[in-house]
Design a protein around this motif. Structure first.
Motif, PDB file in Angstrom:
ATOM      1  N   ILE A 132      30.956  66.999  32.658  1.00  0.00           N
ATOM      2  CA  ILE A 132      29.559  66.848  32.244  1.00  0.00           C
ATOM      3  C   ILE A 132      29.437  65.842  31.106  1.00  0.00           C
ATOM      4  O   ILE A 132      28.571  64.955  31.125  1.00  0.00           O
ATOM      5  N   ASN A 133      30.306  65.961  30.118  1.00  0.00           N
ATOM      6  CA  ASN A 133      30.272  65.027  28.979  1.00  0.00           C
ATOM      7  C   ASN A 133      30.503  63.592  29.431  1.00  0.00           C
ATOM      8  O   ASN A 133      29.828  62.657  28.967  1.00  0.00           O
ATOM      9  N   GLU A 134      31.473  63.398  30.337  1.00  0.00           N
ATOM     10  CA  GLU A 134      31.773  62.054  30.838  1.00  0.00           C
ATOM     11  C   GLU A 134      30.606  61.486  31.640  1.00  0.00           C
ATOM     12  O   GLU A 134      30.281  60.299  31.530  1.00  0.00           O
ATOM     13  N   LEU A 135      29.975  62.333  32.453  1.00  0.00           N
ATOM     14  CA  LEU A 135      28.817  61.892  33.245  1.00  0.00           C
ATOM     15  C   LEU A 135      27.672  61.443  32.349  1.00  0.00           C
ATOM     16  O   LEU A 135      27.097  60.360  32.540  1.00  0.00           O
ATOM     17  N   VAL A 136      27.318  62.275  31.378  1.00  0.00           N
ATOM     18  CA  VAL A 136      26.194  61.951  30.494  1.00  0.00           C
ATOM     19  C   VAL A 136      26.494  60.681  29.701  1.00  0.00           C
ATOM     20  O   VAL A 136      25.647  59.781  29.587  1.00  0.00           O
ATOM     21  N   ARG A 137      27.689  60.590  29.155  1.00  0.00           N
ATOM     22  CA  ARG A 137      28.051  59.402  28.365  1.00  0.00           C
ATOM     23  C   ARG A 137      28.003  58.139  29.200  1.00  0.00           C
ATOM     24  O   ARG A 137      27.417  57.124  28.791  1.00  0.00           O
ATOM     25  N   ALA A 138      28.579  58.193  30.408  1.00  0.00           N
ATOM     26  CA  ALA A 138      28.621  57.006  31.256  1.00  0.00           C
ATOM     27  C   ALA A 138      27.222  56.575  31.673  1.00  0.00           C
ATOM     28  O   ALA A 138      26.903  55.375  31.657  1.00  0.00           O
ATOM     29  N   CYS A 139      26.374  57.528  32.039  1.00  0.00           N
ATOM     30  CA  CYS A 139      25.031  57.176  32.513  1.00  0.00           C
ATOM     31  C   CYS A 139      24.217  56.475  31.431  1.00  0.00           C
ATOM     32  O   CYS A 139      23.560  55.454  31.689  1.00  0.00           O
ATOM     33  N   PHE A 140      24.278  56.984  30.214  1.00  0.00           N
ATOM     34  CA  PHE A 140      23.457  56.385  29.160  1.00  0.00           C
ATOM     35  C   PHE A 140      24.113  55.137  28.573  1.00  0.00           C
ATOM     36  O   PHE A 140      23.404  54.260  28.071  1.00  0.00           O
ATOM     37  N   ASP A 141      25.435  55.028  28.663  1.00  0.00           N
ATOM     38  CA  ASP A 141      26.075  53.760  28.301  1.00  0.00           C
ATOM     39  C   ASP A 141      25.678  52.662  29.278  1.00  0.00           C
ATOM     40  O   ASP A 141      25.401  51.521  28.878  1.00  0.00           O
ATOM     41  N   MET A 142      25.630  53.009  30.575  1.00  0.00           N
ATOM     42  CA  MET A 142      25.196  52.025  31.569  1.00  0.00           C
ATOM     43  C   MET A 142      23.718  51.711  31.417  1.00  0.00           C
ATOM     44  O   MET A 142      23.280  50.570  31.614  1.00  0.00           O
ATOM     45  N   GLY A 143      22.929  52.714  31.051  1.00  0.00           N
ATOM     46  CA  GLY A 143      21.506  52.476  30.835  1.00  0.00           C
ATOM     47  C   GLY A 143      21.246  51.534  29.678  1.00  0.00           C
ATOM     48  O   GLY A 143      20.313  50.723  29.731  1.00  0.00           O
ATOM     49  N   ASP A 144      22.071  51.621  28.643  1.00  0.00           N
ATOM     50  CA  ASP A 144      21.883  50.745  27.468  1.00  0.00           C
ATOM     51  C   ASP A 144      22.053  49.279  27.822  1.00  0.00           C
ATOM     52  O   ASP A 144      21.411  48.406  27.209  1.00  0.00           O
ATOM     53  N   VAL A 145      22.918  48.981  28.789  1.00  0.00           N
ATOM     54  CA  VAL A 145      23.148  47.582  29.184  1.00  0.00           C
ATOM     55  C   VAL A 145      22.506  47.270  30.536  1.00  0.00           C
ATOM     56  O   VAL A 145      22.767  46.219  31.125  1.00  0.00           O
ATOM     57  N   LYS A 146      21.680  48.207  31.014  1.00  0.00           N
ATOM     58  CA  LYS A 146      20.938  48.044  32.277  1.00  0.00           C
ATOM     59  C   LYS A 146      21.860  47.755  33.464  1.00  0.00           C
ATOM     60  O   LYS A 146      21.657  46.801  34.225  1.00  0.00           O
ATOM     61  N   THR A 147      22.867  48.596  33.585  1.00  0.00           N
ATOM     62  CA  THR A 147      23.742  48.559  34.753  1.00  0.00           C
ATOM     63  C   THR A 147      23.288  49.648  35.713  1.00  0.00           C
ATOM     64  O   THR A 147      23.290  50.825  35.356  1.00  0.00           O
ATOM     65  N   GLY A 148      22.882  49.269  36.911  1.00  0.00           N
ATOM     66  CA  GLY A 148      22.391  50.237  37.875  1.00  0.00           C
ATOM     67  C   GLY A 148      23.504  51.138  38.388  1.00  0.00           C
ATOM     68  O   GLY A 148      24.649  50.706  38.563  1.00  0.00           O
ATOM     69  N   ALA A 149      23.156  52.417  38.631  1.00  0.00           N
ATOM     70  CA  ALA A 149      24.151  53.364  39.125  1.00  0.00           C
ATOM     71  C   ALA A 149      23.471  54.432  39.978  1.00  0.00           C
ATOM     72  O   ALA A 149      22.292  54.755  39.784  1.00  0.00           O
ATOM     73  N   LEU A 150      24.240  54.971  40.936  1.00  0.00           N
ATOM     74  CA  LEU A 150      23.763  56.032  41.816  1.00  0.00           C
ATOM     75  C   LEU A 150      24.915  57.011  42.022  1.00  0.00           C
ATOM     76  O   LEU A 150      25.906  56.678  42.675  1.00  0.00           O
ATOM     77  N   ILE A 151      24.796  58.194  41.437  1.00  0.00           N
ATOM     78  CA  ILE A 151      25.882  59.178  41.426  1.00  0.00           C
ATOM     79  C   ILE A 151      25.395  60.466  42.077  1.00  0.00           C
ATOM     80  O   ILE A 151      24.446  61.087  41.592  1.00  0.00           O
ATOM     81  N   VAL A 152      26.069  60.874  43.142  1.00  0.00           N
ATOM     82  CA  VAL A 152      25.684  62.075  43.890  1.00  0.00           C
ATOM     83  C   VAL A 152      26.694  63.178  43.617  1.00  0.00           C
ATOM     84  O   VAL A 152      27.884  63.019  43.891  1.00  0.00           O
ATOM     85  N   LEU A 153      26.217  64.294  43.083  1.00  0.00           N
ATOM     86  CA  LEU A 153      27.073  65.445  42.814  1.00  0.00           C
ATOM     87  C   LEU A 153      26.932  66.439  43.971  1.00  0.00           C
ATOM     88  O   LEU A 153      25.855  66.995  44.195  1.00  0.00           O
ATOM     89  N   GLU A 154      28.009  66.627  44.692  1.00  0.00           N
ATOM     90  CA  GLU A 154      28.005  67.546  45.824  1.00  0.00           C
ATOM     91  C   GLU A 154      27.957  68.987  45.330  1.00  0.00           C
ATOM     92  O   GLU A 154      28.638  69.358  44.379  1.00  0.00           O
ATOM     93  N   GLN A 155      27.146  69.819  46.012  1.00  0.00           N
ATOM     94  CA  GLN A 155      27.082  71.241  45.687  1.00  0.00           C
ATOM     95  C   GLN A 155      27.581  72.063  46.879  1.00  0.00           C
ATOM     96  O   GLN A 155      28.740  71.973  47.241  1.00  0.00           O
ATOM     97  N   ASP A 156      26.719  72.862  47.498  1.00  0.00           N
ATOM     98  CA  ASP A 156      27.163  73.709  48.614  1.00  0.00           C
ATOM     99  C   ASP A 156      27.250  72.942  49.929  1.00  0.00           C
ATOM    100  O   ASP A 156      28.110  73.213  50.757  1.00  0.00           O
ATOM    101  N   VAL A 157      26.333  72.005  50.140  1.00  0.00           N
ATOM    102  CA  VAL A 157      26.334  71.222  51.374  1.00  0.00           C
ATOM    103  C   VAL A 157      27.356  70.094  51.254  1.00  0.00           C
ATOM    104  O   VAL A 157      27.251  69.235  50.375  1.00  0.00           O
ATOM    105  N   VAL A 158      28.344  70.086  52.149  1.00  0.00           N
ATOM    106  CA  VAL A 158      29.413  69.084  52.106  1.00  0.00           C
ATOM    107  C   VAL A 158      28.871  67.737  52.572  1.00  0.00           C
ATOM    108  O   VAL A 158      28.175  67.654  53.595  1.00  0.00           O
TER     109      VAL A 158
END
Length: 290
Positions: A132-158
């Protein structure tokens, strides 16, 4: 006017008179029916079916007026085409009905109701606090430099079907890995990353775009893909906008735009434990203080 009052007296006032003394089972049935009607209304509101429903309600209002004014010819015609109309409604609403049933089947109360046996510690957590810490840090670090990202976290549906459209990674999730994947002009930056547990399963994955026509035209392909995957699965998808740098997330066919690090962390903690929610808020507050 007399015809209208007579119709109301015969058809509506009779409904308000209870046929028998109300019992406990009647109250339980009312609660169950109210719950499913509520879920149905929410589904209609958040899907294309809402637009189609308005047309059906207009036809229903016309039928009501025809009954009140005793338009026998119109009532006869509508009565004879009723079965065909019902079949047509099922065909028209088929994609929406399928999504509704899939969403009902993915509800946590449904899964826990039919789950048997004692779950191991690995089954009680989807990903670690470190992830969780790595996800939050990476997303907002990329947001600061306007690097687009799309990250899908799988739950119950494979999400194997979509994982196969990309390139296997199978690496431990870290902020540095995510930033390197989505760095502009690198081989893996285009497409989505699928996260399974604490690992990045695949990158450059193709996701289905939402067909929601009411979505804002200002949203780009990443946001439409995030909504699309959330409509057909229970995934939690994080989007970093390349234009604005804002971080958003999509879940259950709904997009929440421009969230803060604390809000994103809160949502990640809420899905971290699929079966246990006790002490979640206390743990979250302790992590934020730290």
């Amino acid at each position: 006017m007399d015809a209208v009052l007579t119709w109301i007296r015969l058809h509506i006032m009779s409904w308000l008179t209870p046929p028998k003394q109300i019992e406990i089972m009647d109250i339980i049935q009312i609660i169950v029916i109210a719950f499913f009607v509520y879920r149905l209304i929410l589904w209609l509101k958040n899907s294309r079916a809402y637009t189609l429903l308005r047309g059906i309600l207009l036809i229903g209002a016309f039928v009501l007026v025809a009954n009140i004014l005793n338009m026998d010819a119109i009532i006869w015609i509508l009565g004879n085409i009723g079965v065909v109309a019902l079949t047509a409604v099922v065909i028209v609403f088929q994609p929406e009905l399928r999504k509704f049933l899939e969403q009902m089947g993915r509800k946590k109360w449904f899964n826990s109701l039919f789950s048997l046996g004692v779950r191991s510690d690995e089954d009680r957590i989807r990903f670690s606090d470190q992830t969780i810490n790595e996800l939050v840090r990476a997303c907002f670090d990329m947001g600061d430099v306007k690097t687009g990202a799309l990250i899908v976290l799988e739950q119950d549906v494979v999400l194997t079907e979509f994982e196969h459209t990309g390139i296997p990674v199978d690496g431990i999730l870290s902020g540095s890995l995510l930033i390197n994947i989505f760095e502009k002009n690198t081989p893996l930056h285009d497409g989505a990353v699928i996260v399974r547990g604490n690992r990045v399963a695949a990158a450059t994955c193709y996701l289905p775009l939402t067909d929601n026509m009411e979505l804002s035209k200002s949203l780009g392909t990443r946001h439409r893909a995030a909504l699309g995957i959330s409509e057909i699965s229970d995934s939690f998808t994080i989007v970093v906008s390349e234009e604005t740098g804002k971080v958003s997330y999509a879940v259950d066919g709904s997009l929440t735009a421009g969230v803060s690090p604390a809000e994103l962390r809160e949502q990640l903690y809420s899905i971290q434990h699929p079966f246990e929610t006790r002490h979640r808020w206390k743990r979250k507050e302790n992590k934020q203080r730290g």
